[in-house]
Design an enzyme around this catalytic site. Structure first.
Site, mmCIF file in Angstrom:
data_model
loop_
_atom_site.group_PDB
_atom_site.id
_atom_site.type_symbol
_atom_site.label_atom_id
_atom_site.label_comp_id
_atom_site.label_asym_id
_atom_site.label_seq_id
_atom_site.Cartn_x
_atom_site.Cartn_y
_atom_site.Cartn_z
ATOM 1 C CG HIS A 244 105.445 -31.762 -10.837
ATOM 2 N ND1 HIS A 244 105.018 -33.049 -10.728
ATOM 3 C CD2 HIS A 244 104.998 -31.123 -9.731
ATOM 4 C CE1 HIS A 244 104.359 -33.193 -9.579
ATOM 5 N NE2 HIS A 244 104.318 -32.035 -8.965
ATOM 6 C CB CYS B 95 114.047 -21.650 -31.403
ATOM 7 S SG CYS B 95 114.239 -22.945 -32.626
HETATM 8 ZN ZN LIG Z 1 103.389 -31.890 -7.075
#
Ligand SMILES: [Zn+2]
Ligand SMILES: [Zn+2]
Ligand SMILES: [Zn+2]
Ligand SMILES: [Zn+2]
Ligand SMILES: [Zn+2]
Ligand SMILES: [Zn+2]
Length: 487
Positions: free
Chosen positions: A248, A293
Site C-alpha cells: 500500500h 482504462c
Molecule cells: Zn502494511
C-alpha cells in the site's frame, strides 16, 4: 529457502532481506531455534523448550533473561511442571516396557505371554502393547492413539498434551509422533499445528496472504510499525509484511486501517457512486465500463464523445484539468459543511475505488493476453516483443496499485506546497497510466513500431511512479506531510 532483498519499506531506508520458505523449511527453522535456546537453558525435554519459546514469541534473548531471573516462577506461570525438580524424566526411555503393571490373575502364567488388562478399555493385552509417561499411568497403545487423535482434532491450536490420567505430566513431541506412527494423518495434523503456531507467534515470520498459498516469509530484523514490501514468487501476491494487506505504498499501515474503517462507515453513501454504469455527459445514454482504462468513448452512433470516467470532463482538454485534485469551496477546510465533507470524501473514494477496479480488470486482461501469446505461432512474435508486453502489464499493475493508495494518502493530507507537488506527481502518473492502459487495450500484434512505443510508454510510467514514491518517502523523512499524523 530463497533470499530476497526487499525493494521498499516506508520508514526504514536500509535494505531489508527476507526469505521465502515452505513448511519443511519452517520446521527446520523451529527445531534450530529450540536447539539454540536449549544450548543455553539445557532442559531434558525439547518440548518444554518449545513451550517456553512460544510464550516469548520465539525471542531467545527474552526467554533466557526471564529464565535466569526466576525459572520456578516461569514454570508456575505457564503451568508446566518444573523439569529440573522431577528427576524421573531424566534418563527415561519413552517407549520402554512398563515396570509396575498389576498382573492379570486370569492370564496364563507363562512369562512371555503374560496378559495385562488396560484400565481404560478393559481389553487384555501383552506387556509390549502398553506405554506410560514418567508418571507411570499405563494405557494400551490403542487407547493412547485414540486419546491423541481426539485431543489433536478437537483443538486446532493445541500446544501441549498431558497424560490422559489428568496428572499434568506433559508429553514430549517425539513420544507423540512415535505413538502416532501408524496414523500419518493425525501426525501430520499435529505437526502442521505446531508449525502454524510457530509462524503466527514468531515476530519474524508470516504466511503469504495469497489465496490458498502456503509460502512462508521470514524477515531478517523486526522493525515495529514499519511497512515492508514482500513479493511472493509462488502466487505473485505483493503484500505488506507488517499488516498482511495488499502492498500500500505510499500509505502507512495505521493510516490505511483508518481509511478502510472510514470506507466501511461510509459504505451506504458510497455505493451509488462506484456503480459500473454512468451516463454519457453528451448524449446521456448509459455506458458500461468493462476495461481498466478511464479514457472513455461513447459507443452510441453519432455521439462518440470522449470523456474521463472519473470527472466526466471532456478528454480533449483533460491534460490541462486537475482531475485528481478536489476543488474546495470558499470556506476553509475545518469549516466545511457536512455536505461538502461528504463530497470531498467521495472525490477521493471514487478514485481509490476506480483504480482498484481498473487493477482487477487489467489483471484479467493481462492473463488473457498472456494466454493469447502462448497460443500464437512462435514466429508471430519475437521474444523481445513478448517480454515488452509482459513488462508493460507488470508496470501498469504497479502504477494502478500505487495510484489507488495515493487517494487515501491525499484524503488525509493538509494542503501545503509539498502537497501540491504531490498532486502534480499524482496527475502525471495518472495520465501516463491511462495512456499505457489505453495502448494495451488495442489488439496486440507484432508491429515493430508498436513494440518500441510500448516500451517507451512503459518506461515513462515506471519513471513517474518512482518520482511520486521518492517524493513521498522524502516527505516522511523531512516531515512535509501534515495531516498524516500517524508517523
Ligand atoms: Zn502494511
Ligand atoms: Zn486400552
Ligand atoms: Zn500421568
Ligand atoms: Zn504466495
Ligand atoms: Zn454519448
Ligand atoms: Zn478526469
Amino acid at each position: 529457502m530463497r533470499t530476497y532483498i526487499s525493494p521498499t519499506s516506508i520508514l526504514a531506508n536500509d535494505e531489508m532481506t527476507y526469505y521465502l520458505m515452505n513448511e519443511d523449511d519452517a520446521l527446520k527453522e523451529m527445531s534450530k531455534l529450540i536447539r539454540e535456546a536449549n544450548e543455553i537453558i539445557n532442559l531434558s525435554s525439547t518440548t518444554i523448550v518449545r513451550l517456553l519459546l512460544h510464550h516469548f514469541n520465539w525471542d531467545i534473548n527474552t526467554l533466557t533473561d526471564r529464565y535466569w531471573e526466576d525459572s520456578d516462577r516461569l514454570f508456575r506461570k505457564l503451568n508446566i511442571p518444573n523439569p529440573n525438580s522431577s528427576p524421573s524424566s531424566i534418563d527415561y526411555n519413552p517407549l520402554s516396557p512398563p515396570s509396575n503393571i498389576e498382573q492379570n490373575p486370569l492370564s496364563p502364567t507363562s512369562s512371555n505371554s503374560k496378559l495385562v488388562t488396560c484400565k481404560t478399555c478393559y481389553v487384555d493385552k501383552s506387556f509390549n502393547e502398553f506405554f506410560s509417561l514418567p508418571c507411570h499411568h499405563q494405557h494400551c497403545l490403542t487407547c493412547w492413539e485414540f486419546y491423541l487423535e481426539s485431543a489433536i482434532t478437537s483443538d486446532s491450536n493445541i500446544q501441549k498434551i498431558s497424560c490422559p490420567s489428568r496428572c499434568n505430566q506433559i508429553m514430549n513431541d517425539e513420544q507423540i509422533y512415535k505413538l502416532l506412527s501408524n496414523n500419518e494423518r493425525i501426525k501430520k495434523r499435529y505437526q502442521h499445528i505446531l508449525i502454524n503456531t510457530f509462524i503466527e507467534t514468531n515476530r519474524l515470520t508470516r504466511w503469504c496472504p495469497g489465496n490458498s498459498c502456503s509460502t512462508i516469509v521470514k524477515i531478517k530484523t523486526y522493525l515495529p510499525n514499519t511497512a515492508q514490501m514482500i513479493a511472493c514468487d509462488e502466487c505473485k501476491t505483493v503484500f505488506c509484511f507488517h499488516c498482511s494487506k495488499q502492498w500500500h505504498e505510499p500509505v502507512q499501515c495505521t493510516l490505511l486501517t483508518k481509511w478502510e474503517k472510514k470506507n466501511r462507515d461510509e459504505s451506504m453513501t458510497s455505493e451509488w457512486i462506484v456503480a459500473n454504469t454512468k451516463d454519457c455527459p453528451h448524449c446521456h445514454s448509459s455506458i458500461e465500463k468493462n476495461g481498466g482504462c478511464n479514457h472513455m468513448t461513447c459507443r452510441k452512433p453519432g455521439c462518440v464523445y470522449e470523456f474521463c470516467w472519473l470527472c466526466l470532463g471532456p478528454w480533449k482538454d483533460h491534460a490541462s484539468r486537475q482531475c485528481n485534485v478536489y476543488e474546495e469551496g470558499s470556506s476553509s477546510k475545518n469549516q466545511l459543511s457536512a455536505r461538502e465533507n461528504l463530497a470531498r470524501y467521495m472525490h477521493y473514494f471514487t478514485r481509490y475505488q476506480t483504480h482498484n477496479q481498473s487493477l482487477e480488470l487489467e489483471s484479467k486482461h493481462s492473463n488473457q493476453v498472456e494466454q493469447r501469446i502462448q497460443e500464437m505461432q512462435a514466429e508471430a512474435m519475437s521474444f523481445t516483443e513478448q517480454q515488452a508486453i509482459y513488462k508493460a502489464f507488470d508496470v501498469l499493475q504497479q502504477c494502478r496499485r500505487t495510484l489507488k493508495y495515493t487517494y487515501a494518502f491525499a484524503y488525509y493530507l493538509y494542503r501545503n506546497n509539498q502537497a501540491e507537488v504531490f498532486e502534480q506527481n499524482q496527475a502525471d502518473l495518472e495520465r501516463a497510466t491511462e495512456a499505457l492502459s489505453g495502448f494495451l487495450e488495442q489488439d496486440i500484434d507484432s508491429d515493430k513500431n508498436n513494440s518500441l512505443k510500448l516500451m517507451d510508454k512503459t518506461r515513462y510510467c515506471d519513471q513517474r511512479r518512482k518520482t511520486l514514491l521518492d517524493h513521498c518517502k522524502e516527505g516522511y523523512t523531512e516531515h512535509y506531510w501534515a495531516g498524516l499524523d500517524t508517523y
